[in-house]
Design an enzyme around this catalytic site. Sequence first.
Site, mmCIF file in Angstrom:
data_model
loop_
_atom_site.group_PDB
_atom_site.id
_atom_site.type_symbol
_atom_site.label_atom_id
_atom_site.label_comp_id
_atom_site.label_asym_id
_atom_site.label_seq_id
_atom_site.Cartn_x
_atom_site.Cartn_y
_atom_site.Cartn_z
ATOM 1 C CB ALA A 160 -1.024 0.036 1.053
ATOM 2 C CE1 TYR A 161 5.737 5.332 2.926
ATOM 3 C CE2 TYR A 161 7.105 3.692 1.672
ATOM 4 C CZ TYR A 161 6.848 5.136 2.570
ATOM 5 O OH TYR A 161 7.905 6.024 2.374
ATOM 6 C CB ALA A 162 5.796 0.611 -2.405
ATOM 7 C CG MET A 164 -0.234 5.317 -0.867
ATOM 8 S SD MET A 164 -1.867 5.184 -2.039
ATOM 9 C CE MET A 164 -2.538 3.777 -1.102
#
Length: 256
Positions: A160-162, A164
């Site tokens: 999820a983080y990457a 974004m």
Amino acid sequence: MNTNHPSKIALVTGGSRGLGKNTAMALARKGVDVVVTYYSQKAEAEEVVREIERQGGKAAALQLDTSLVSSFDAFAASLREVLTAIWNRDSFDYLINNAGIGMNTPFPSTTEEQFDTLMNIHFKGVYFLTQRLLPLIADNGGIVNISTGLTRFSIEGYSAYASMKGAVEVMTRYWAKELGKRGIRVNAVAPGAIATDFGGGTLRDNPNVNAHIASITALGRAGQPDDIGGVIASLCTDEMGWVNAQRIEASGGMVL
Ligand code: NDP
């Protein structure tokens, strides 16, 4: 410091700690004045301001939640007031979209709430904050978006983080295309793993994690904030004036 020309001004989101603070100090060393934003750590942000002032620069600190699009009009108004009061200007030159949080969320168990938090801070907030601030960014200025090495290589728990940050890299290229007519350059800096408070400070505080990162990095150690601030600040100079729409990784050669 350059005393012949009025100083350039940079806005660094998340400038109270970590990479943002390091960037603010690196900009100040180049004679660029700085407005730092903080989310909750007001005292830390004010200490950054005092440190820059001690070195002969000008600085200010403003509160900002980059996940809260509805607050951006009020933030822009506050920024305008500060620019007028301290610099007698109605614009600034460089926007550094740095504020962010780390969250390790394995794909099978990532919740919608976690996803939305990451999206709002790292992607949607950056998109609309920058849109809202465009009238305040001077022509021939610049924008630096902070991405991550994790868009090039994959480490479990960062889907999820990457994602974004991957979106940030795509929008960097699009913004460069649309803002070029105003002479505004837009680049992304992608740090490798850097020992800050990020993600609970695990890399800095856990020797096993630190040793693992060192073992997968060509230069043989984990990154430090000093490895990054100068890279970002260097993009805010005329020497880098022909560098546009680029992803510049600063990871010491991680996962080659
Ligand atoms: P830190 O945790 O050290 O600092 C985070 C900063 O962001 C603080 O100034 C904090 O403000 C601010 N912040 C947090 N949440 C919000 C919010 N909702 N709205 C506004 N500001 C907020 O992190 P780093 O310095 O390590 O990270 C900076 C950037 O670099 C992030 O975008 C991160 O994703 C990216 N990055 C970091 C890497 C690393 O390994 N450290 C690697 C690659 C990329 P306050 O102090 O008030 O809480």
